[in-house]
Every structure is written in C-alpha cells, then in structure tokens.
Design a protein around this motif. Structure first.
Motif, PDB file in Angstrom:
ATOM      1  N   ASP A  12       0.828  -1.205   0.000  1.00  5.48           N
ATOM      2  CA  ASP A  12       0.000   0.000   0.000  1.00  5.48           C
ATOM      3  C   ASP A  12       0.864   1.257   0.000  1.00  5.48           C
ATOM      4  N   LEU A  13       1.942   1.239   0.773  1.00  5.28           N
ATOM      5  CA  LEU A  13       2.813   2.402   0.826  1.00  5.28           C
ATOM      6  C   LEU A  13       3.487   2.636  -0.528  1.00  5.28           C
ATOM      7  N   LEU A  14       3.891   1.550  -1.179  1.00  6.57           N
ATOM      8  CA  LEU A  14       4.495   1.675  -2.509  1.00  6.57           C
ATOM      9  C   LEU A  14       3.482   2.175  -3.530  1.00  6.57           C
ATOM     10  N   TYR A  15       2.249   1.708  -3.398  1.00 12.49           N
ATOM     11  CA  TYR A  15       1.185   2.193  -4.280  1.00 12.49           C
ATOM     12  C   TYR A  15       0.996   3.698  -4.105  1.00 12.49           C
ATOM     13  N   CYS A  16       0.959   4.144  -2.852  1.00 11.49           N
ATOM     14  CA  CYS A  16       0.744   5.560  -2.565  1.00 11.49           C
ATOM     15  C   CYS A  16       1.919   6.405  -3.051  1.00 11.49           C
ATOM     16  N   PHE A  17       3.138   5.881  -2.885  1.00 11.10           N
ATOM     17  CA  PHE A  17       4.293   6.656  -3.337  1.00 11.10           C
ATOM     18  C   PHE A  17       4.330   6.752  -4.856  1.00 11.10           C
ATOM     19  N   ARG A  18       3.970   5.662  -5.525  1.00 12.06           N
ATOM     20  CA  ARG A  18       3.900   5.719  -6.989  1.00 12.06           C
ATOM     21  C   ARG A  18       2.893   6.775  -7.428  1.00 12.06           C
ATOM     22  N   ARG A  19       1.768   6.835  -6.759  1.00 16.32           N
ATOM     23  CA  ARG A  19       0.738   7.831  -7.086  1.00 16.32           C
ATOM     24  C   ARG A  19       1.255   9.241  -6.836  1.00 16.32           C
ATOM     25  N   ASP A  20       1.863   9.470  -5.672  1.00 15.21           N
ATOM     26  CA  ASP A  20       2.320  10.814  -5.318  1.00 15.21           C
ATOM     27  C   ASP A  20       3.517  11.253  -6.153  1.00 15.21           C
ATOM     28  N   SER A  21       4.411  10.311  -6.479  1.00  7.19           N
ATOM     29  CA  SER A  21       5.563  10.684  -7.305  1.00  7.19           C
ATOM     30  C   SER A  21       5.110  11.072  -8.716  1.00  7.19           C
ATOM     31  N   ASN A  22       4.041  10.460  -9.186  1.00  5.78           N
ATOM     32  CA  ASN A  22       3.482  10.834 -10.489  1.00  5.78           C
ATOM     33  C   ASN A  22       2.881  12.243 -10.418  1.00  5.78           C
ATOM     34  N   LYS A  23       2.228  12.548  -9.305  1.00  9.15           N
ATOM     35  CA  LYS A  23       1.683  13.896  -9.119  1.00  9.15           C
ATOM     36  C   LYS A  23       2.801  14.932  -9.134  1.00  9.15           C
ATOM     37  N   VAL A  24       3.864  14.659  -8.391  1.00  6.50           N
ATOM     38  CA  VAL A  24       4.975  15.605  -8.312  1.00  6.50           C
ATOM     39  C   VAL A  24       5.569  15.839  -9.701  1.00  6.50           C
ATOM     40  N   LYS A  25       5.763  14.768 -10.442  1.00  6.09           N
ATOM     41  CA  LYS A  25       6.323  14.883 -11.789  1.00  6.09           C
ATOM     42  C   LYS A  25       5.444  15.767 -12.672  1.00  6.09           C
ATOM     43  N   ASN A  26       4.144  15.524 -12.651  1.00  4.85           N
ATOM     44  CA  ASN A  26       3.220  16.298 -13.496  1.00  4.85           C
ATOM     45  C   ASN A  26       3.091  17.743 -13.026  1.00  4.85           C
ATOM     46  N   TYR A  27       3.045  17.947 -11.704  1.00  3.14           N
ATOM     47  CA  TYR A  27       2.918  19.305 -11.168  1.00  3.14           C
ATOM     48  C   TYR A  27       4.149  20.145 -11.507  1.00  3.14           C
ATOM     49  N   LEU A  28       5.330  19.536 -11.465  1.00  2.00           N
ATOM     50  CA  LEU A  28       6.548  20.281 -11.797  1.00  2.00           C
ATOM     51  C   LEU A  28       6.528  20.734 -13.260  1.00  2.00           C
ATOM     52  N   ARG A  29       6.061  19.872 -14.138  1.00  2.00           N
ATOM     53  CA  ARG A  29       5.963  20.249 -15.550  1.00  2.00           C
ATOM     54  C   ARG A  29       4.975  21.396 -15.750  1.00  2.00           C
ATOM     55  N   ILE A  30       3.854  21.323 -15.054  1.00  2.00           N
ATOM     56  CA  ILE A  30       2.844  22.377 -15.161  1.00  2.00           C
ATOM     57  C   ILE A  30       3.377  23.680 -14.580  1.00  2.00           C
ATOM     58  N   LEU A  31       4.072  23.575 -13.440  1.00  2.00           N
ATOM     59  CA  LEU A  31       4.632  24.769 -12.803  1.00  2.00           C
ATOM     60  C   LEU A  31       5.655  25.439 -13.717  1.00  2.00           C
ATOM     61  N   LYS A  32       6.471  24.656 -14.381  1.00  2.00           N
ATOM     62  CA  LYS A  32       7.444  25.222 -15.315  1.00  2.00           C
ATOM     63  C   LYS A  32       6.743  25.967 -16.445  1.00  2.00           C
ATOM     64  N   CYS A  33       5.709  25.363 -17.003  1.00  2.00           N
ATOM     65  CA  CYS A  33       5.024  25.964 -18.146  1.00  2.00           C
ATOM     66  C   CYS A  33       4.256  27.222 -17.765  1.00  2.00           C
ATOM     67  N   THR A  34       3.672  27.262 -16.563  1.00  2.25           N
ATOM     68  CA  THR A  34       2.942  28.448 -16.140  1.00  2.25           C
ATOM     69  C   THR A  34       3.881  29.558 -15.687  1.00  2.25           C
ATOM     70  N   THR A  35       5.075  29.167 -15.221  1.00  2.47           N
ATOM     71  CA  THR A  35       6.037  30.158 -14.782  1.00  2.47           C
ATOM     72  C   THR A  35       6.841  30.736 -15.937  1.00  2.47           C
ATOM     73  N   LEU A  36       7.141  29.874 -16.912  1.00  4.60           N
ATOM     74  CA  LEU A  36       7.923  30.281 -18.072  1.00  4.60           C
ATOM     75  C   LEU A  36       7.113  30.019 -19.347  1.00  4.60           C
ATOM     76  N   PRO A  37       6.070  30.798 -19.569  1.00  4.32           N
ATOM     77  CA  PRO A  37       5.171  30.530 -20.712  1.00  4.32           C
ATOM     78  C   PRO A  37       5.853  30.729 -22.063  1.00  4.32           C
ATOM     79  N   GLU A  38       7.006  31.397 -22.069  1.00  4.61           N
ATOM     80  CA  GLU A  38       7.692  31.594 -23.343  1.00  4.61           C
ATOM     81  C   GLU A  38       8.335  30.314 -23.869  1.00  4.61           C
ATOM     82  N   LEU A  39       8.482  29.318 -22.991  1.00  2.00           N
ATOM     83  CA  LEU A  39       9.042  28.050 -23.420  1.00  2.00           C
ATOM     84  C   LEU A  39       7.985  27.208 -24.126  1.00  2.00           C
ATOM     85  N   ASP A  40       8.420  26.317 -24.974  1.00  2.00           N
ATOM     86  CA  ASP A  40       7.500  25.439 -25.710  1.00  2.00           C
ATOM     87  C   ASP A  40       7.178  24.226 -24.840  1.00  2.00           C
ATOM     88  N   CYS A  41       6.040  24.253 -24.180  1.00  2.00           N
ATOM     89  CA  CYS A  41       5.667  23.158 -23.270  1.00  2.00           C
ATOM     90  C   CYS A  41       4.647  22.250 -23.956  1.00  2.00           C
TER      91      CYS A  41
END
Length: 230
Positions: free
Chosen positions: A201-230
């Motif tokens: 269960d802990l591994l399942y939860c970490f896989r879920r949360d690590s996927n969130k972190v990965k996606n949120y970082l990409r979104i944060l980059k694109c919203t912070t630096l909109p001049e980049l091709d995201c």
C-alpha cells in the motif's frame, strides 16, 4: 613529479566523473566562464529527477505486486498517509492553481515521504522474505535519497522564483520535511506493525504521489515560463 598538463588532465577526469546534482551547481561551457543555472535549467533538473523517481517507484511497486500478490486478489481500500494534503485532481485544476500554491503542494508531498521511505527501507531489511527484500530495500533506500535530493532541488527552484519576483516571499512551505509527515506512519514502523500488504500500500501511494509531483513540476514550469514550448 607530474608536469602541469598531466595534472590538468587528471583534474579534468575527476570533474567529468563527478555526479551532477539537482541543486544549483554552476554550468560551465568549455573555454568559457561558468554561470549560475537559469530558472529554466533548474526546472529541467528537477523534472528529470522526478521522472527517475517515478520510474523507480513504478518498477518497485510492480515487482512487489507480482512477487507477493500474483493472483491480483489484494483487496482493500488504500488510505495514503498524504490524504490530508489537498492536491489538484487534474491538469486543468493544477493550471488554475497559483504558482505559490502549486509549489507548496509539491514541497509538502515530497516532505511527507522522506521519513516513511527510509523507514520502509529499514522495515524491509528486517523482513523474512530475504530474496526479494534485499533487492526492494535497496530500491527503497535509493528512492529515499532521491526524494531528499529532489526536495532540495525544488527548494532551490522556489528560492530562484522568489529572487526573480515570480512568487511571494511570505510563504510557509519552507518548513522542515519532518513537520509535514503524519506521525501515524512513523509510529507504525517503529512498532513493527507493517507487513507485506502495508508495504504494498505504501508503494502504491508513493507511486501515485511521485506521479503527481512529476506532473505538477511540468505544469509549474510551463505556467512560470510561458515563453518556453511546453
């Protein structure tokens, strides 16, 4: 005594062999002066690291499931220890979230996993299934180290954003990682209450949360630096 060119060659080899960290190490082009990494550079580093973390977590979760639950009859509703951290449900909601709020969500998720992963490693090393857990405990330790490094890298990104005036200075997400992790998980490990299902269960939860972190970082980059091709 070695001549000067020999020493220069030796130092160059040592430098090339030194691992690249997620933090703020200077970027040095051959024959040019070094310069501090840009915000885009820092984002690229943490995004690459988050992808590696999620890849390892997915692999370990899959291997663990196949080893202990090959019949797929693992029944039960999982309640991740990070359930109290409010996170955007999808890309659109994450994009609508302010940069400060999304940065805080990322740091809170990473801060909540440092101690549980290190304790997962210790718990696995004491488990009786030595054949598999020798492998899985090493992976858990690797993930723990990578999460610590990733959180440090994201903190550097936040500091750079503050310096550039992208986000406010008056934010409360820079607290210690230990203060973000619910105590129930740590106390359970210390009592030795966790078994194979709890590990899964802990591994399942970490896989879920690590996927969130990965996606949120990409979104944060694109919203912070909109001049980049995201």
């Amino acid at each position: 005594m070695f001549s000067l060119p020999v020493w220069v060659a030796v130092l160059a080899l040592v430098y090339l062999d030194f691992p690249i960290r997620v933090g703020t190490a200077a970027i040095c082009a051959h024959g040019q002066e070094c310069h501090a990494p840009s915000l885009a550079d820092l984002f690229d580093r943490v995004i690459q690291q988050s992808s590696r973390v999620h890849g390892i977590s997915s692999e370990l979760h899959s291997d663990y499931e196949q080893y202990f639950f090959p019949s797929k009859n693992h029944i039960g509703k999982r309640k991740c220890h990070t359930y109290s951290i409010l996170t955007p449900a999808d890309k659109e909601n994450a994009q609508r979230l302010g940069r400060e709020e999304l940065t805080e969500v990322i740091l809170r998720l990473l801060g909540a996993w440092g101690d549980p992963l290190s304790q997962l490693h210790r718990s696995m090393t004491q488990d009786q299934n030595q054949d598999f857990n020798h492998y899985s405990s090493n992976k858990a330790l690797e993930m723990s180290d990578m999460v610590h490094e990733l959180r440090s890298g994201v903190t550097k990104v936040a500091e750079k954003m503050k310096l550039l005036g992208v986000i406010s200075n008056a934010l409360g997400y820079m607290s210690s990682p230990e203060s973000l992790a619910p105590s129930s998980v740590s106390s359970s490990y210390e009592r030795g209450d966790f078994n194979s299902i709890d590990h899964h269960d802990l591994l399942y939860c970490f896989r879920r949360d690590s996927n969130k972190v990965k996606n949120y970082l990409r979104i944060l980059k694109c919203t912070t630096l909109p001049e980049l091709d995201c």
